[in-house]
Motif scaffolding. Structure first.
Motif, mmCIF file in Angstrom:
data_model
loop_
_atom_site.group_PDB
_atom_site.id
_atom_site.type_symbol
_atom_site.label_atom_id
_atom_site.label_comp_id
_atom_site.label_asym_id
_atom_site.label_seq_id
_atom_site.Cartn_x
_atom_site.Cartn_y
_atom_site.Cartn_z
ATOM 1 N N ALA A 88 -96.816 -43.669 85.311
ATOM 2 C CA ALA A 88 -98.504 -42.646 85.386
ATOM 3 C C ALA A 88 -98.232 -41.902 87.264
ATOM 4 O O ALA A 88 -99.024 -41.240 86.933
ATOM 5 C CB ALA A 88 -99.595 -43.687 85.655
ATOM 6 N N ILE A 89 -97.796 -42.863 88.588
ATOM 7 C CA ILE A 89 -98.293 -42.213 89.334
ATOM 8 C C ILE A 89 -97.545 -40.923 89.464
ATOM 9 O O ILE A 89 -97.973 -39.785 89.579
ATOM 10 C CB ILE A 89 -97.733 -42.474 90.326
ATOM 11 C CG1 ILE A 89 -98.828 -44.102 90.388
ATOM 12 C CG2 ILE A 89 -97.493 -42.268 91.818
ATOM 13 C CD1 ILE A 89 -98.263 -46.011 91.541
ATOM 14 N N GLU A 93 -98.772 -36.149 89.665
ATOM 15 C CA GLU A 93 -98.080 -35.058 90.421
ATOM 16 C C GLU A 93 -98.471 -35.027 92.005
ATOM 17 O O GLU A 93 -99.355 -34.729 92.471
ATOM 18 C CB GLU A 93 -97.827 -33.729 89.726
ATOM 19 C CG GLU A 93 -97.269 -33.970 88.357
ATOM 20 C CD GLU A 93 -96.799 -32.428 87.850
ATOM 21 O OE1 GLU A 93 -98.229 -31.394 88.115
ATOM 22 O OE2 GLU A 93 -96.427 -32.413 86.982
ATOM 23 N N GLY A 94 -99.162 -36.426 92.494
ATOM 24 C CA GLY A 94 -99.631 -36.588 93.991
ATOM 25 C C GLY A 94 -100.690 -36.381 94.084
ATOM 26 O O GLY A 94 -101.305 -36.451 94.562
ATOM 27 N N VAL A 107 -104.861 -35.033 81.908
ATOM 28 C CA VAL A 107 -103.627 -34.949 82.041
ATOM 29 C C VAL A 107 -102.903 -35.537 80.767
ATOM 30 O O VAL A 107 -103.718 -36.814 80.975
ATOM 31 C CB VAL A 107 -102.796 -36.123 83.519
ATOM 32 C CG1 VAL A 107 -101.294 -35.805 83.281
ATOM 33 C CG2 VAL A 107 -102.895 -35.380 84.805
ATOM 34 N N THR A 108 -102.608 -35.215 79.750
ATOM 35 C CA THR A 108 -101.625 -35.628 78.477
ATOM 36 C C THR A 108 -100.490 -35.753 78.377
ATOM 37 O O THR A 108 -99.821 -35.624 77.108
ATOM 38 C CB THR A 108 -103.009 -34.983 77.651
ATOM 39 O OG1 THR A 108 -102.259 -33.341 77.449
ATOM 40 C CG2 THR A 108 -103.764 -35.113 77.476
#
Length: 166
Positions: A88-89, A93-94, A107-108
């Protein structure tokens, strides 16, 4: 031997999760939810610390799974949770942090394609895995607190995202 390896891994990851850079938030949004992110992090870490203390001193044993079966099962659940959380992290992407903060898009992709809240699922799984590993009733109590805080956080975050993205 398995016990000491488990303790080392759990402590390292618990302190990794306390990375102060992840507590950033835009000040305008901090009033929405100042405390659930740090509370999840701290209680998750306490699950490990209390589990270790309970294993050593036998304060409140949890006779759910015992011996090597419990240790193996706990580590397996913990590793699954950790892997889901790290996925997940990485997918964010930051943009991952512990505070409710604005985002430009939902985010999908990656693990978010299959699981709605993978970071929170991972946190709950590694708290429960730690509890099973140490066979600790005290750690189980902290795991319940982690899960309750995660549920609160999910509700708060979803309200925020609905207002932000529609």
């Amino acid at each position: 031997m398995l016990f000491f390896l488990g303790v080392a891994v759990l402590l390292i990851i618990s302190f990794f999760e306390l990375n102060p850079r992840r507590f950033k938030a835009a000040s305008a949004y901090q009033s929405l939810d100042k405390y659930s992110g740090p509370l999840i992090t701290i209680t998750s870490s306490f699950v490990s610390l209390v589990g270790i203390a309970d294993e050593i001193f036998g304060i409140v044993p949890l006779n759910f799974l015992s011996g090597e079966t419990g240790e193996f099962t706990g580590i397996l659940i913990w590793l699954i949770g950790f892997t889901i959380r790290q996925s997940a992290i990485k997918a964010l992407e930051g943009n991952f942090n512990y505070a409710v903060a604005p985002v430009s898009k939902l985010v999908t992709t990656g693990i978010y394609k299959r699981i709605r809240h993978p970071g929170y699922l991972g946190t709950c799984l590694y708290s429960l895995g730690t509890t099973i590993f140490f066979e600790s009733g005290l750690a189980f109590g902290f795991s319940i607190l982690v899960i309750a805080t995660v549920i609160y956080r999910i509700r708060t975050e979803e309200k925020f995202m609905e207002q932000l993205l529609g």
